[in-house]
Design an enzyme around this catalytic site. Sequence first.
Site, PDB file in Angstrom:
ATOM      1  N   ASP A  10       0.913  -1.181   0.131  1.00 56.05           N
ATOM      2  CA  ASP A  10       0.062   0.114  -0.073  1.00 56.05           C
ATOM      3  C   ASP A  10       0.877   1.198  -0.007  1.00 56.05           C
ATOM      4  O   ASP A  10       0.720   2.114   1.038  1.00 56.05           O
ATOM      5  CB  ASP A  10      -1.005   0.121   1.130  1.00 56.05           C
ATOM      6  CG  ASP A  10      -2.061  -1.152   1.149  1.00 56.05           C
ATOM      7  OD1 ASP A  10      -2.207  -1.527   0.003  1.00 56.05           O
ATOM      8  OD2 ASP A  10      -2.334  -2.054   2.116  1.00 56.05           O
ATOM      9  N   LYS A  32       0.693  -7.618  -3.322  1.00 55.24           N
ATOM     10  CA  LYS A  32      -0.727  -7.258  -3.575  1.00 55.24           C
ATOM     11  C   LYS A  32      -0.562  -5.864  -3.988  1.00 55.24           C
ATOM     12  O   LYS A  32      -0.040  -4.995  -3.105  1.00 55.24           O
ATOM     13  CB  LYS A  32      -1.711  -7.364  -2.360  1.00 55.24           C
ATOM     14  CG  LYS A  32      -3.006  -6.734  -2.572  1.00 55.24           C
ATOM     15  CD  LYS A  32      -4.206  -6.842  -1.712  1.00 55.24           C
ATOM     16  CE  LYS A  32      -4.226  -5.968  -0.580  1.00 55.24           C
ATOM     17  NZ  LYS A  32      -4.601  -4.670  -0.914  1.00 55.24           N
ATOM     18  N   ASP A  59      -5.503  -5.994  -6.878  1.00 53.19           N
ATOM     19  CA  ASP A  59      -6.701  -5.962  -6.064  1.00 53.19           C
ATOM     20  C   ASP A  59      -7.341  -4.616  -6.516  1.00 53.19           C
ATOM     21  O   ASP A  59      -7.390  -3.487  -5.786  1.00 53.19           O
ATOM     22  CB  ASP A  59      -6.137  -5.625  -4.586  1.00 53.19           C
ATOM     23  CG  ASP A  59      -7.331  -5.496  -3.472  1.00 53.19           C
ATOM     24  OD1 ASP A  59      -8.671  -5.731  -3.781  1.00 53.19           O
ATOM     25  OD2 ASP A  59      -7.025  -4.946  -2.354  1.00 53.19           O
ATOM     26  N   LYS A  61     -10.756  -4.685  -7.257  1.00 54.34           N
ATOM     27  CA  LYS A  61     -12.450  -4.941  -6.710  1.00 54.34           C
ATOM     28  C   LYS A  61     -13.374  -4.426  -7.920  1.00 54.34           C
ATOM     29  O   LYS A  61     -14.042  -3.324  -7.666  1.00 54.34           O
ATOM     30  CB  LYS A  61     -12.574  -4.242  -5.554  1.00 54.34           C
ATOM     31  CG  LYS A  61     -11.753  -4.849  -4.406  1.00 54.34           C
ATOM     32  CD  LYS A  61     -12.215  -4.299  -3.209  1.00 54.34           C
ATOM     33  CE  LYS A  61     -11.208  -4.755  -1.834  1.00 54.34           C
ATOM     34  NZ  LYS A  61     -10.038  -4.103  -1.919  1.00 54.34           N
ATOM     35  N   LEU A  62     -13.446  -4.898  -9.092  1.00 53.08           N
ATOM     36  CA  LEU A  62     -14.299  -4.589 -10.029  1.00 53.08           C
ATOM     37  C   LEU A  62     -15.720  -4.820  -9.701  1.00 53.08           C
ATOM     38  O   LEU A  62     -15.981  -5.702  -8.933  1.00 53.08           O
ATOM     39  CB  LEU A  62     -13.876  -5.439 -11.231  1.00 53.08           C
ATOM     40  CG  LEU A  62     -12.834  -4.368 -12.368  1.00 53.08           C
ATOM     41  CD1 LEU A  62     -11.384  -4.633 -11.743  1.00 53.08           C
ATOM     42  CD2 LEU A  62     -12.756  -5.282 -13.466  1.00 53.08           C
ATOM     43  N   ASP A  64     -19.375  -3.570 -12.137  1.00 54.01           N
ATOM     44  CA  ASP A  64     -19.889  -2.647 -13.232  1.00 54.01           C
ATOM     45  C   ASP A  64     -20.975  -3.532 -13.599  1.00 54.01           C
ATOM     46  O   ASP A  64     -21.259  -4.737 -13.053  1.00 54.01           O
ATOM     47  CB  ASP A  64     -19.091  -1.930 -14.115  1.00 54.01           C
ATOM     48  CG  ASP A  64     -19.410  -1.007 -14.748  1.00 54.01           C
ATOM     49  OD1 ASP A  64     -20.568  -0.790 -15.000  1.00 54.01           O
ATOM     50  OD2 ASP A  64     -18.794   0.136 -14.563  1.00 54.01           O
ATOM     51  N   THR A  68     -19.249  -4.659 -18.948  1.00 51.30           N
ATOM     52  CA  THR A  68     -18.043  -3.549 -18.987  1.00 51.30           C
ATOM     53  C   THR A  68     -17.101  -4.451 -18.007  1.00 51.30           C
ATOM     54  O   THR A  68     -15.759  -4.504 -18.392  1.00 51.30           O
ATOM     55  CB  THR A  68     -18.592  -2.686 -18.150  1.00 51.30           C
ATOM     56  OG1 THR A  68     -19.435  -1.913 -19.034  1.00 51.30           O
ATOM     57  CG2 THR A  68     -17.388  -1.447 -17.831  1.00 51.30           C
ATOM     58  N   THR A 119     -14.942  -5.281   5.185  1.00 49.51           N
ATOM     59  CA  THR A 119     -15.225  -5.477   6.485  1.00 49.51           C
ATOM     60  C   THR A 119     -15.393  -4.105   7.157  1.00 49.51           C
ATOM     61  O   THR A 119     -15.970  -3.877   8.369  1.00 49.51           O
ATOM     62  CB  THR A 119     -13.573  -5.790   6.918  1.00 49.51           C
ATOM     63  OG1 THR A 119     -12.561  -5.239   6.221  1.00 49.51           O
ATOM     64  CG2 THR A 119     -13.492  -7.352   6.978  1.00 49.51           C
ATOM     65  N   ARG A 181      -1.946  -9.772  12.436  1.00 49.83           N
ATOM     66  CA  ARG A 181      -1.248  -9.208  13.094  1.00 49.83           C
ATOM     67  C   ARG A 181      -0.235 -10.251  14.059  1.00 49.83           C
ATOM     68  O   ARG A 181      -0.866 -11.276  14.344  1.00 49.83           O
ATOM     69  CB  ARG A 181      -1.968  -8.440  14.145  1.00 49.83           C
ATOM     70  CG  ARG A 181      -2.852  -7.261  13.411  1.00 49.83           C
ATOM     71  CD  ARG A 181      -1.775  -6.113  13.044  1.00 49.83           C
ATOM     72  NE  ARG A 181      -2.269  -4.964  12.420  1.00 49.83           N
ATOM     73  CZ  ARG A 181      -2.661  -5.099  10.985  1.00 49.83           C
ATOM     74  NH1 ARG A 181      -2.199  -5.966  10.215  1.00 49.83           N
ATOM     75  NH2 ARG A 181      -3.027  -3.914  10.390  1.00 49.83           N
ATOM     76  N   GLN A 190      -7.349  -2.215  12.261  1.00 54.70           N
ATOM     77  CA  GLN A 190      -8.042  -3.627  11.970  1.00 54.70           C
ATOM     78  C   GLN A 190      -8.543  -3.733  13.492  1.00 54.70           C
ATOM     79  O   GLN A 190      -7.925  -3.628  14.589  1.00 54.70           O
ATOM     80  CB  GLN A 190      -6.974  -4.745  11.725  1.00 54.70           C
ATOM     81  CG  GLN A 190      -6.331  -4.326  10.484  1.00 54.70           C
ATOM     82  CD  GLN A 190      -7.280  -4.735   9.178  1.00 54.70           C
ATOM     83  OE1 GLN A 190      -8.448  -4.963   9.321  1.00 54.70           O
ATOM     84  NE2 GLN A 190      -6.783  -4.759   8.124  1.00 54.70           N
ATOM     85  N   GLY A 210      -0.268  -6.201   5.490  1.00 53.33           N
ATOM     86  CA  GLY A 210       0.417  -5.050   5.177  1.00 53.33           C
ATOM     87  C   GLY A 210       1.557  -4.494   6.025  1.00 53.33           C
ATOM     88  O   GLY A 210       2.549  -4.661   5.948  1.00 53.33           O
ATOM     89  N   ARG A 211       0.884  -3.517   6.984  1.00 55.81           N
ATOM     90  CA  ARG A 211       1.824  -2.681   7.859  1.00 55.81           C
ATOM     91  C   ARG A 211       2.626  -3.641   8.891  1.00 55.81           C
ATOM     92  O   ARG A 211       3.924  -3.108   8.913  1.00 55.81           O
ATOM     93  CB  ARG A 211       0.871  -1.706   8.717  1.00 55.81           C
ATOM     94  CG  ARG A 211       0.351  -0.586   7.707  1.00 55.81           C
ATOM     95  CD  ARG A 211      -0.836   0.054   8.292  1.00 55.81           C
ATOM     96  NE  ARG A 211      -1.939  -0.778   8.390  1.00 55.81           N
ATOM     97  CZ  ARG A 211      -3.161  -0.448   8.742  1.00 55.81           C
ATOM     98  NH1 ARG A 211      -3.305   0.773   9.283  1.00 55.81           N
ATOM     99  NH2 ARG A 211      -4.108  -1.293   8.577  1.00 55.81           N
TER     100      ARG A 211
HETATM  101  O1  C5P Z   1      -1.727  -3.265   6.926  1.00 54.34           O
HETATM  102  P1  C5P Z   1      -2.773  -4.136   6.840  1.00 54.34           P
HETATM  103  O2  C5P Z   1      -2.064  -5.627   7.192  1.00 54.34           O
HETATM  104  O3  C5P Z   1      -3.923  -3.968   7.545  1.00 54.34           O
HETATM  105  O4  C5P Z   1      -3.226  -4.364   5.337  1.00 54.34           O
HETATM  106  C1  C5P Z   1      -4.412  -5.168   5.073  1.00 54.34           C
HETATM  107  C2  C5P Z   1      -4.651  -4.893   3.421  1.00 54.34           C
HETATM  108  O5  C5P Z   1      -5.633  -5.825   3.125  1.00 54.34           O
HETATM  109  C3  C5P Z   1      -4.922  -3.748   2.972  1.00 54.34           C
HETATM  110  O6  C5P Z   1      -4.496  -3.453   1.683  1.00 54.34           O
HETATM  111  C4  C5P Z   1      -6.499  -3.619   3.005  1.00 54.34           C
HETATM  112  O7  C5P Z   1      -6.801  -2.477   2.084  1.00 54.34           O
HETATM  113  C5  C5P Z   1      -6.804  -5.045   2.746  1.00 54.34           C
HETATM  114  N1  C5P Z   1      -8.148  -5.386   3.292  1.00 54.34           N
HETATM  115  C6  C5P Z   1      -8.415  -5.410   4.272  1.00 54.34           C
HETATM  116  N2  C5P Z   1      -9.664  -5.940   4.809  1.00 54.34           N
HETATM  117  C7  C5P Z   1     -10.647  -6.318   3.702  1.00 54.34           C
HETATM  118  C8  C5P Z   1     -10.113  -6.155   2.431  1.00 54.34           C
HETATM  119  C9  C5P Z   1      -8.874  -5.801   2.116  1.00 54.34           C
HETATM  120  O8  C5P Z   1      -7.879  -5.215   5.160  1.00 54.34           O
HETATM  121  N3  C5P Z   1     -11.712  -6.723   4.111  1.00 54.34           N
END
Ligand code: C5P
Length: 232
Positions: A10, A32, A59, A61-62, A64, A68, A119, A181, A190, A210-211
């Site tokens: 991200d 991702k 990622d 997330k289409l 429409d 399309t 979520t 985590r 989260q 991610g983080r």
């Molecule tokens: O930094 P973190 O571990 O929270 O990142 C989680 C990733 O998963 C982010 O890219 C977030 O947009 C994505 N995500 C999420 N929950 C969802 C769908 C996607 O945290 N339900």
Amino acid sequence: MGKDVIIACDFASAEETFKFLDNFTEEKPYVKIGMELYYAEGPAIVKEIKRRGHKIFLDLKLHDIPNTVKKAMSVLRELDVDMTNLHAAGTIAMMEAAREGLTRPDGTRPLLIAVTQLTSTDQERMTKDLLINEPLEKVVMHYAENAKKAGLDGVVCSPLEAETVHVACGGDFLTVTPGVRFADGDMGDQVRVTTPEKAKEIGSDYIVVGRPITQAADPVAAYRRCMAEFVG
Ligand code: C5P
């Protein structure tokens, strides 16, 4: 089915992304690419990360009308990503069209995964804003079953839902789960989180992290810890 850790890159620019990826000299993590990075840098960033040898979950997330989405997917398939996604709320017809669009002339295609309910949508918002009066868990399972009917490969869900999804849709229906985590880590924004070890136990197929990796003092060590806990 091979379990894997997918790093959510991200970042706002290619520069930041490559600065991060350059930390990895021995392994090539699955990454991702989300809307922010894709809209900032376009298809070039996908091609460059692919060229460097990473697997990619695109990622975007289409959502429409079926025609399309089908056409958009047939453009995306040329990027040769490993996984991409859409909103199950677009209906079974839209998901089928997406799958057709994503399928290459030789019959192969990237994995196609559905988002059920985000979520960020809780029961109250779903009922008041969307006028969906069923319990959230039931809606999530129904959307997962729709994705299965449309021939998709799995859903994005909470690790806590992975087991129920596998019961409803079969063990080979993939669960791609964010909200992970480390036991001693910071939760960030989260709310319902699981450790990589626990996600493995519940049966997630891929965890999206991610983080806990991107913001770690030592991202490679954090990635290796995730792999050790989740894949073993
Ligand atoms: O930094 P973190 O571990 O929270 O990142 C989680 C990733 O998963 C982010 O890219 C977030 O947009 C994505 N995500 C999420 N929950 C969802 C769908 C996607 O945290 N339900």
